[in-house]
Design a protein around this motif. Structure first.
Motif, PDB file in Angstrom:
ATOM      1  N   THR A  91       9.123  37.694  -4.402  1.00  0.00           N
ATOM      2  CA  THR A  91       8.802  37.484  -5.819  1.00  0.00           C
ATOM      3  C   THR A  91      10.029  37.384  -6.726  1.00  0.00           C
ATOM      4  O   THR A  91      11.049  38.032  -6.501  1.00  0.00           O
ATOM      5  CB  THR A  91       7.916  38.625  -6.344  1.00  0.00           C
ATOM      6  N   LYS A  92       9.892  36.568  -7.770  1.00  0.00           N
ATOM      7  CA  LYS A  92      10.974  36.357  -8.727  1.00  0.00           C
ATOM      8  C   LYS A  92      11.423  37.690  -9.333  1.00  0.00           C
ATOM      9  O   LYS A  92      10.593  38.523  -9.691  1.00  0.00           O
ATOM     10  CB  LYS A  92      10.500  35.430  -9.853  1.00  0.00           C
ATOM     11  N   GLY A  93      12.740  37.854  -9.419  1.00  0.00           N
ATOM     12  CA  GLY A  93      13.275  39.076 -10.003  1.00  0.00           C
ATOM     13  C   GLY A  93      13.671  40.121  -8.965  1.00  0.00           C
ATOM     14  O   GLY A  93      14.353  41.091  -9.297  1.00  0.00           O
ATOM     15  N   SER A  94      13.271  39.897  -7.723  1.00  0.00           N
ATOM     16  CA  SER A  94      13.616  40.863  -6.669  1.00  0.00           C
ATOM     17  C   SER A  94      15.062  40.637  -6.237  1.00  0.00           C
ATOM     18  O   SER A  94      15.544  39.513  -6.270  1.00  0.00           O
ATOM     19  CB  SER A  94      12.710  40.658  -5.452  1.00  0.00           C
ATOM     20  N   TRP A  95      15.713  41.715  -5.798  1.00  0.00           N
ATOM     21  CA  TRP A  95      17.070  41.537  -5.296  1.00  0.00           C
ATOM     22  C   TRP A  95      17.448  42.661  -4.357  1.00  0.00           C
ATOM     23  O   TRP A  95      16.857  43.745  -4.402  1.00  0.00           O
ATOM     24  CB  TRP A  95      18.059  41.395  -6.431  1.00  0.00           C
ATOM     25  N   VAL A  96      18.383  42.379  -3.500  1.00  0.00           N
ATOM     26  CA  VAL A  96      18.864  43.379  -2.548  1.00  0.00           C
ATOM     27  C   VAL A  96      20.389  43.273  -2.576  1.00  0.00           C
ATOM     28  O   VAL A  96      20.939  42.222  -2.871  1.00  0.00           O
ATOM     29  CB  VAL A  96      18.372  43.104  -1.104  1.00  0.00           C
ATOM     30  N   PRO A  97      21.072  44.396  -2.316  1.00  0.00           N
ATOM     31  CA  PRO A  97      22.533  44.354  -2.328  1.00  0.00           C
ATOM     32  C   PRO A  97      23.118  43.538  -1.182  1.00  0.00           C
ATOM     33  O   PRO A  97      22.547  43.473  -0.088  1.00  0.00           O
ATOM     34  CB  PRO A  97      22.916  45.831  -2.257  1.00  0.00           C
ATOM     35  N   LEU A  98      24.230  42.920  -1.467  1.00  0.00           N
ATOM     36  CA  LEU A  98      24.947  42.120  -0.468  1.00  0.00           C
ATOM     37  C   LEU A  98      26.138  43.015  -0.155  1.00  0.00           C
ATOM     38  O   LEU A  98      26.866  43.414  -1.056  1.00  0.00           O
ATOM     39  CB  LEU A  98      25.434  40.791  -1.077  1.00  0.00           C
ATOM     40  N   ARG A  99      26.312  43.370   1.089  1.00  0.00           N
ATOM     41  CA  ARG A  99      27.421  44.265   1.398  1.00  0.00           C
ATOM     42  C   ARG A  99      28.254  43.863   2.596  1.00  0.00           C
ATOM     43  O   ARG A  99      27.820  43.087   3.443  1.00  0.00           O
ATOM     44  CB  ARG A  99      26.919  45.687   1.549  1.00  0.00           C
ATOM     45  N   GLN A 100      29.458  44.430   2.609  1.00  0.00           N
ATOM     46  CA  GLN A 100      30.389  44.159   3.705  1.00  0.00           C
ATOM     47  C   GLN A 100      31.049  45.496   3.998  1.00  0.00           C
ATOM     48  O   GLN A 100      31.696  46.079   3.125  1.00  0.00           O
ATOM     49  CB  GLN A 100      31.456  43.140   3.287  1.00  0.00           C
ATOM     50  N   ASN A 101      30.837  45.993   5.196  1.00  0.00           N
ATOM     51  CA  ASN A 101      31.399  47.285   5.585  1.00  0.00           C
ATOM     52  C   ASN A 101      30.967  48.386   4.627  1.00  0.00           C
ATOM     53  O   ASN A 101      31.779  49.219   4.224  1.00  0.00           O
ATOM     54  CB  ASN A 101      32.930  47.214   5.593  1.00  0.00           C
ATOM     55  N   GLY A 102      29.691  48.375   4.252  1.00  0.00           N
ATOM     56  CA  GLY A 102      29.191  49.427   3.382  1.00  0.00           C
ATOM     57  C   GLY A 102      29.474  49.228   1.911  1.00  0.00           C
ATOM     58  O   GLY A 102      28.834  49.836   1.057  1.00  0.00           O
ATOM     59  N   GLU A 103      30.394  48.347   1.590  1.00  0.00           N
ATOM     60  CA  GLU A 103      30.749  48.099   0.189  1.00  0.00           C
ATOM     61  C   GLU A 103      29.827  47.027  -0.395  1.00  0.00           C
ATOM     62  O   GLU A 103      29.614  45.973   0.197  1.00  0.00           O
ATOM     63  CB  GLU A 103      32.202  47.611   0.107  1.00  0.00           C
ATOM     64  N   VAL A 104      29.262  47.336  -1.573  1.00  0.00           N
ATOM     65  CA  VAL A 104      28.393  46.358  -2.216  1.00  0.00           C
ATOM     66  C   VAL A 104      29.285  45.337  -2.929  1.00  0.00           C
ATOM     67  O   VAL A 104      30.095  45.698  -3.786  1.00  0.00           O
ATOM     68  CB  VAL A 104      27.455  47.022  -3.252  1.00  0.00           C
ATOM     69  N   ILE A 105      29.152  44.077  -2.555  1.00  0.00           N
ATOM     70  CA  ILE A 105      29.982  43.031  -3.151  1.00  0.00           C
ATOM     71  C   ILE A 105      29.199  42.031  -3.976  1.00  0.00           C
ATOM     72  O   ILE A 105      29.766  41.086  -4.529  1.00  0.00           O
ATOM     73  CB  ILE A 105      30.748  42.262  -2.053  1.00  0.00           C
ATOM     74  N   GLY A 106      27.895  42.247  -4.091  1.00  0.00           N
ATOM     75  CA  GLY A 106      27.087  41.325  -4.888  1.00  0.00           C
ATOM     76  C   GLY A 106      25.617  41.603  -4.680  1.00  0.00           C
ATOM     77  O   GLY A 106      25.247  42.617  -4.067  1.00  0.00           O
ATOM     78  N   HIS A 107      24.788  40.713  -5.171  1.00  0.00           N
ATOM     79  CA  HIS A 107      23.353  40.870  -5.003  1.00  0.00           C
ATOM     80  C   HIS A 107      22.737  39.546  -4.579  1.00  0.00           C
ATOM     81  O   HIS A 107      23.184  38.482  -4.997  1.00  0.00           O
ATOM     82  CB  HIS A 107      22.708  41.326  -6.325  1.00  0.00           C
ATOM     83  N   VAL A 108      21.717  39.639  -3.737  1.00  0.00           N
ATOM     84  CA  VAL A 108      21.018  38.443  -3.302  1.00  0.00           C
ATOM     85  C   VAL A 108      19.785  38.468  -4.188  1.00  0.00           C
ATOM     86  O   VAL A 108      18.956  39.365  -4.068  1.00  0.00           O
ATOM     87  CB  VAL A 108      20.622  38.526  -1.810  1.00  0.00           C
ATOM     88  N   LEU A 109      19.743  37.543  -5.097  1.00  0.00           N
ATOM     89  CA  LEU A 109      18.696  37.497  -6.124  1.00  0.00           C
ATOM     90  C   LEU A 109      17.661  36.381  -6.028  1.00  0.00           C
ATOM     91  O   LEU A 109      17.996  35.196  -5.931  1.00  0.00           O
ATOM     92  CB  LEU A 109      19.397  37.431  -7.488  1.00  0.00           C
TER      93      LEU A 109
END
Length: 239
Positions: free
Chosen positions: A168-186
DNA sequence: GCGACAG
DNA sequence: ATCTTGTCGC
């Protein structure tokens, strides 16, 4: 040539480093390592006060063509109208190399930016922000060089991993690399491929996603970027 | 050595 | 990114 250093990055790096675009990939990577330390991922202004948002997009003439075209525009978040748009052309020499996109598109993007008479409160750039191998995607590079708030809006993933995003529109999950959050997948539209949003400069992870979502109406891409893309595409195929 | 890989 | 038409669906 520029001569108006305003903040810490401009003070320490100087206009020579900031506006330098090496032809050699090796040198480009070294420059990224030198500049990435100046990226700021904190909010530098009240989100509420952000009204004029800039968008830039680059297009190419033909397949292996070296001719690039770019459109820079400023979109009014309150009225939903484009208040200014400019178009420029320039030969592009640097090849497309994953991780080095800014050395190919930033020169022409800045050329378009310089042609604008109005100033935007924030910029949305096609591509990655800090969601990059050296945390300096084109949006972050753009932001530091011009000392302006910027957000990276990529249509596909460069690096990082993430869990599936609710449909659904508006949902997002964190984008991470080695545990570090580097963005969001929206998810900017229900049942449509999500966007990879990451801070470019002077904007936080949370506000980056919020702002992009706030600029999406009925399309996958936020208005500033969508409109810029629409304009360059029209321009490039007419000439 | 083998994949992955923004636009 | 670019080369390309129609077509399925809300």
């Amino acid at each position: 040539m520029r001569d108006d250093p305003k903040d810490i990055s401009h003070f320490y790096l100087g206009v020579k480093d900031l506006f330098e675009f090496p032809r050699d990939p090796k040198e480009a990577i070294e420059l990224q390592k030198k500049i990435c330390g100046f990226v700021i991922t904190e909010d530098y202004c009240n989100i509420e006060k952000i009204r004029l948002i800039g968008g830039i997009d680059v297009a190419y003439k033909g397949r292996g063509a070296k001719e690039g075209c770019a459109v820079a525009l400023i979109w009014d978040r309150l009225t939903g109208e484009t208040v200014e748009a400019v178009y420029v052309e320039e030969s592009i020499n640097f090849p497309y190399i994953p991780g080095l996109l800014s050395f190919r598109e930033l020169p022409i993007a800045i050329k378009a930016f310089d042609k604008l008479s109005l100033k935007a409160d924030l910029w949305m750039i096609d591509g990655a922000g800090i969601a990059h191998p050296r945390r300096l995607g084109i949006a972050a590079h753009f932001g530091v060089v011009l000392d302006l708030p910027a957000i990276g809006v990529a249509k596909s993933r460069l690096i990082g991993s993430h869990l599936p995003v609710p449909r659904t529109k508006g949902s997002w999950v964190p984008l991470r690399q080695n545990g570090e959050v580097i963005g969001h997948v929206l998810r900017t539209r229900s049942d449509v491929r999500p966007l990879y949003v990451s801070p470019g400069h002077k904007v936080s992870l949370l506000q980056s996603a919020n702002l992009v979502l706030a600029c999406c109406s009925r399309y996958r891409l936020p208005e500033p970027t969508r409109l810029a893309h629409q304009l360059v595409t029209a321009k490039v195929r007419s000439n």
